[in-house]
Design an enzyme around this catalytic site. Structure first.
Site, mmCIF file in Angstrom:
data_model
loop_
_atom_site.group_PDB
_atom_site.id
_atom_site.type_symbol
_atom_site.label_atom_id
_atom_site.label_comp_id
_atom_site.label_asym_id
_atom_site.label_seq_id
_atom_site.Cartn_x
_atom_site.Cartn_y
_atom_site.Cartn_z
ATOM 1 N N HIS A 123 2.182 55.968 40.452
ATOM 2 C CA HIS A 123 2.986 57.155 40.176
ATOM 3 C C HIS A 123 3.699 57.654 41.420
ATOM 4 C CE1 HIS A 123 0.038 59.943 42.030
ATOM 5 N NE2 HIS A 123 -0.903 59.217 41.421
ATOM 6 N N CYS A 139 -5.467 56.307 42.509
ATOM 7 C CA CYS A 139 -4.184 55.807 42.024
ATOM 8 C C CYS A 139 -3.334 55.293 43.182
ATOM 9 C CB CYS A 139 -3.413 56.924 41.317
ATOM 10 S SG CYS A 139 -4.121 57.384 39.731
#
Length: 164
Positions: A123, A139
């Site tokens: 992301h 992440c």
């Protein structure tokens, strides 16, 4: 799409990882016992293309904090990334991109791409100074312009290999 069972996985967890209803996975695999899986077993995941038919592959090096985009095996581009911090390690393994969500808001920047591991994705960020550091909850963070560019290039099902 074929998933190879890893140690400790259950069919329920595999269904959650791919955001696919358990009933659909059971229907796509009529010969399996959903309560007894073994390491190395192949499970059909309906609704995703065979990653071997897609031109793009993503390779992530945790130690080098780099994401490499390959097309038909040839390096196309490299991007700097942020990774998981201590206690929130970035998972190592082979995954696929299962969905894309533009403008997820908050710390996820302008694009979210889910990995086939529940709670993990690639992301953007609302903190560009974090890129290159070990600061996330596991992440892969990218500059917003980079994750948007990447998202526009790759299809759902693109394989993602994360290594130390």
């Amino acid at each position: 799409m074929i998933h190879t069972v890893q140690q400790g996985e259950t069919l329920s967890q595999i269904a959650r990882d791919y955001r696919t209803p358990l009933s659909k996975i059971i229907s796509a695999n009529p010969s399996i016992n959903p309560h007894v899986l073994f390491i190395g077993q192949s499970i059909v995941i309906p609704g995703f293309p065979d990653p071997n038919t897609l031109p793009y592959q993503i390779e992530i090096s945790i130690n080098n904090r780099r994401l490499r985009l390959r097309k038909n095996g040839l390096l196309q581009k490299q991007y700097p990334i942020a990774i998981g911090r201590i206690l929130f390690n970035t998972p190592v393994g082979d995954f696929i991109i299962i969905n894309k969500v533009p403008d997820p808001g908050g710390p996820f920047g302008t694009m979210w791409m889910s990995l086939s591991k529940e709670h993990y994705g690639i992301h953007g960020t609302n903190d560009p100074s974090s890129i290159g550091k070990a600061v996330s909850h596991g992440c892969i963070r990218m500059h917003n312009k980079d994750v948007e560019e990447l998202s526009n290039l790759i299809p759902i099902g693109t394989p993602v290999s994360i290594r130390p």
